[in-house]
Design an enzyme around this catalytic site. Structure first.
Site, PDB file in Angstrom:
ATOM      1  N   ASP A 177      -5.554  -6.972  -7.127  1.00  0.00           N
ATOM      2  CA  ASP A 177      -5.249  -7.801  -5.945  1.00  0.00           C
ATOM      3  C   ASP A 177      -6.358  -8.826  -5.739  1.00  0.00           C
ATOM      4  OD1 ASP A 177      -4.053  -8.785  -3.654  1.00  0.00           O
ATOM      5  OD2 ASP A 177      -4.964  -7.264  -2.355  1.00  0.00           O
TER       6      ASP A 177
ATOM      7  N   ARG B   2       0.842  -1.200   0.000  1.00  0.00           N
ATOM      8  CA  ARG B   2       0.000   0.000   0.000  1.00  0.00           C
ATOM      9  C   ARG B   2       0.877   1.250   0.000  1.00  0.00           C
ATOM     10  NH1 ARG B   2      -3.777  -3.411   2.873  1.00  0.00           N
ATOM     11  NH2 ARG B   2      -2.797  -3.170   4.900  1.00  0.00           N
TER      12      ARG B   2
ATOM     13  N   SER C 258     -16.829  -7.012  -5.450  1.00  0.00           N
ATOM     14  CA  SER C 258     -18.099  -7.724  -5.618  1.00  0.00           C
ATOM     15  C   SER C 258     -18.888  -7.849  -4.311  1.00  0.00           C
ATOM     16  CB  SER C 258     -17.852  -9.121  -6.204  1.00  0.00           C
ATOM     17  OG  SER C 258     -17.027  -9.862  -5.337  1.00  0.00           O
TER      18      SER C 258
ATOM     19  N   PHE D 293     -10.686  -5.358  -6.942  1.00  0.00           N
ATOM     20  CA  PHE D 293     -10.761  -6.259  -5.776  1.00  0.00           C
ATOM     21  C   PHE D 293     -10.395  -5.456  -4.522  1.00  0.00           C
ATOM     22  CE2 PHE D 293      -9.189  -8.650  -9.492  1.00  0.00           C
ATOM     23  CZ  PHE D 293     -10.166  -9.624  -9.642  1.00  0.00           C
TER      24      PHE D 293
ATOM     25  N   CYS E 261      -1.859 -14.114  -4.514  1.00  0.00           N
ATOM     26  CA  CYS E 261      -1.643 -14.665  -3.170  1.00  0.00           C
ATOM     27  C   CYS E 261      -1.735 -16.189  -3.195  1.00  0.00           C
ATOM     28  CB  CYS E 261      -2.632 -14.059  -2.172  1.00  0.00           C
ATOM     29  SG  CYS E 261      -4.339 -14.415  -2.576  1.00  0.00           S
TER      30      CYS E 261
HETATM   31  N1  SAH Z   1      -6.834  -5.436  -1.940  1.00  0.00           N
HETATM   32  C1  SAH Z   1      -7.540  -5.746  -0.740  1.00  0.00           C
HETATM   33  C2  SAH Z   1      -7.702  -7.233  -0.519  1.00  0.00           C
HETATM   34  C3  SAH Z   1      -8.347  -7.964  -1.677  1.00  0.00           C
HETATM   35  S1  SAH Z   1      -8.933  -9.563  -1.292  1.00  0.00           S
HETATM   36  C4  SAH Z   1      -6.828  -5.088   0.446  1.00  0.00           C
HETATM   37  O1  SAH Z   1      -5.628  -4.750   0.347  1.00  0.00           O
HETATM   38  O2  SAH Z   1      -7.463  -4.894   1.473  1.00  0.00           O
HETATM   39  C5  SAH Z   1      -9.872  -9.939  -2.708  1.00  0.00           C
HETATM   40  C6  SAH Z   1     -11.227  -9.239  -2.777  1.00  0.00           C
HETATM   41  O3  SAH Z   1     -11.795  -9.510  -4.052  1.00  0.00           O
HETATM   42  C7  SAH Z   1     -12.248  -9.705  -1.766  1.00  0.00           C
HETATM   43  O4  SAH Z   1     -12.725  -8.587  -1.064  1.00  0.00           O
HETATM   44  C8  SAH Z   1     -13.383 -10.343  -2.589  1.00  0.00           C
HETATM   45  O5  SAH Z   1     -14.662 -10.060  -2.068  1.00  0.00           O
HETATM   46  C9  SAH Z   1     -13.216  -9.665  -3.915  1.00  0.00           C
HETATM   47  N2  SAH Z   1     -13.631 -10.420  -5.100  1.00  0.00           N
HETATM   48  C10 SAH Z   1     -13.526 -11.757  -5.337  1.00  0.00           C
HETATM   49  N3  SAH Z   1     -13.908 -12.053  -6.595  1.00  0.00           N
HETATM   50  C11 SAH Z   1     -14.265 -10.880  -7.189  1.00  0.00           C
HETATM   51  C12 SAH Z   1     -14.710 -10.528  -8.502  1.00  0.00           C
HETATM   52  N4  SAH Z   1     -14.859 -11.456  -9.451  1.00  0.00           N
HETATM   53  N5  SAH Z   1     -14.955  -9.234  -8.765  1.00  0.00           N
HETATM   54  C13 SAH Z   1     -14.796  -8.289  -7.792  1.00  0.00           C
HETATM   55  N6  SAH Z   1     -14.360  -8.555  -6.551  1.00  0.00           N
HETATM   56  C14 SAH Z   1     -14.082  -9.842  -6.254  1.00  0.00           C
END
Ligand code: SAH
Length: 394
Positions: free
Chosen positions: A296, A209, A248, A225, A336
């Site tokens: 991410d 970050r 999502s 995400f 990850c």
């Molecule tokens: N970048 C964030 C962590 C991401 S974890 C941070 O630093 O805090 C991945 C996230 O993607 C989750 O919140 C999950 O709900 C979301 N997600 C999973 N599949 C998705 C999709 N197809 N489209 C949008 N979001 C999605």
């Protein structure tokens, strides 16, 4: 009680790797209780290690100690917890944030245990039968190391099934507030420790970050995400002109919105509830352009059988991101999935750039934050990898 290994199967233990797979065991006592502590002997009966047993798992035992003199008891757990917390307190930036991973399982000599701290709220997870057997000792040790703190157990993770364990959420001490306030390099976050993903926050991305923050001045940013907005808030703090957060989960997005307000960023950010795969395509079709994109995603590869499919997923989102980036634009892209190593991930991203017709350069290789350390004897702990790229020609 002893586990006897098949001939030659002691070599990983001699290199201090902490896992004993079911296939490496030649003989074991009948009806081993979950979490039982056993001596591990090689095929010649030479002592190798002392380990906690997970009868239901392919990872049949995890090492507590390689020292034949060391006893496995509550004092050992307390001692290892104290040492792990002291290591975090010695990290150079410890004062800059109030949210930390204090225990990262095998990496801290406490296999199957996660302890995260959000200010005065401590959240722990027990992931294995070997640690579950010591739950009382864990609770006592946490109460001793974090007196006056609220302590919450969030052992509601799917991996417990592989260990034959039920999911559990329990308040151990104090009262859990609806949301917990934390700070990271001056950025305020509300954390949902009771219902949020993981223990509430993606602490592993803390350093990344900061990398985004340093790169974001003047940029139009797309944070895919976004969960509760971490990377987007960092970009805004770094001077991004505009951030679009895509996620999502409506609950995560609502908290992202709240976090933006808590920092006075609401004028420069929009929140979109969407599937990233279709959102990216639609943005390309609409002729949108971004200067900085963050990808991410969740873990696409849970098991070896899903490797090819997961890599197609990574390639897809990276391809569309490259197409959306303005010339000179930057991409922060992550995986990850432990089963996708850094070299494979780099290849997938390179293929995506090629297909998108862009030339890109890697400015930095990124990894999990230092409160998620990796023992040299246990490289499996290195699960998070990322690349910071710049598009040099399009
Ligand atoms: N970048 C964030 C962590 C991401 S974890 C941070 O630093 O805090 C991945 C996230 O993607 C989750 O919140 C999950 O709900 C979301 N997600 C999973 N599949 C998705 C999709 N197809 N489209 C949008 N979001 C999605």
């Amino acid at each position: 009680m002893s586990l006897i290994l098949a001939p030659g199967r002691e070599s990983s233990l001699r290199r201090r790797h902490p896992w004993i797979f079911a296939g490496a065991i030649a003989r074991q006592p009948q009806d081993l209780a979950p979490g039982a502590v056993v001596d591990v002997l090689d095929a010649t009966n030479a002592w190798c290690a002392r380990a906690g047993v997970s009868p239901a798992s392919q990872i049949r035992a995890r090492v507590w100690t390689f020292d034949p003199q060391e006893r496995v008891d509550a004092a050992l757990i307390l001692h290892r917890l104290e040492a792990a917390v002291a290591r975090r307190r010695h990290l150079p930036d410890f004062e800059a944030a109030t949210a930390w991973r204090y225990v990262f399982a095998e990496s801290d000599g406490l296999p199957g245990l996660i302890v995260d701290g959000y200010g005065e709220t401590i959240v722990f997870q027990i992931l294995t039968a070997g640690m579950e057997a010591w739950r009382d000792a864990v609770r006592t040790a946490l109460a001793a190391v974090f007196p006056q703190c609220t302590i919450l157990e969030r052992s509601d993770v799917a991996v417990r099934k592989k260990e034959g364990l039920q999911e559990r959420v329990a308040v151990i001490a104090g009262q859990v507030p609806g949301l917990v306030a934390v700070e990271e390099y001056g950025i305020r976050f509300w954390v949902d420790v009771l219902c949020g993903q993981k223990t509430g926050m993606y602490l592993d991305q803390r350093t990344n970050r900061q990398a985004v923050r340093r790169a974001a001045a003047g940029a139009r940013v797309l944070n895919c995400f976004c969960y509760t907005g971490g990377f987007g808030l960092a970009a805004l703090a770094g001077g991004a002109t505009e951030v679009t957060q895509v996620e999502s989960s409506a609950t995560a997005l609502a908290l992202a919105q709240r976090n933006a307000m808590a920092n006075g960023f609401e004028g420069r950010v929009r929140h979109v509830e969407a599937d990233v795969f279709s959102f990216l395509r639609a943005q390309v079709q609409a002729g949108e352009r971004y200067d900085l994109i963050i990808l991410d995603p969740p873990k696409f590869v849970e098991a070896k059988a899903a490797l090819a499919r997961g890599c197609r997923g990574y390639k897809d989102i990276n391809y569309w991101a490259f197409r959306l980036l303005a010339p000179g634009g930057q991409l922060f892209t992550f995986s990850c999935s432990g089963l996708v190593d850094a070299a494979l991930f780099q290849k997938v991203v390179a293929d995506a750039a090629l297909d998108a017709g862009v030339e890109a350069s890697i400015l930095a290789f990124l990894a999990q934050a230092p409160d998620h350390p990796v023992r040299t004897s246990f490289p499996e702990a290195a699960y998070l990898k990322g690349l910071h790229l710049v598009v040099t020609a399009k």
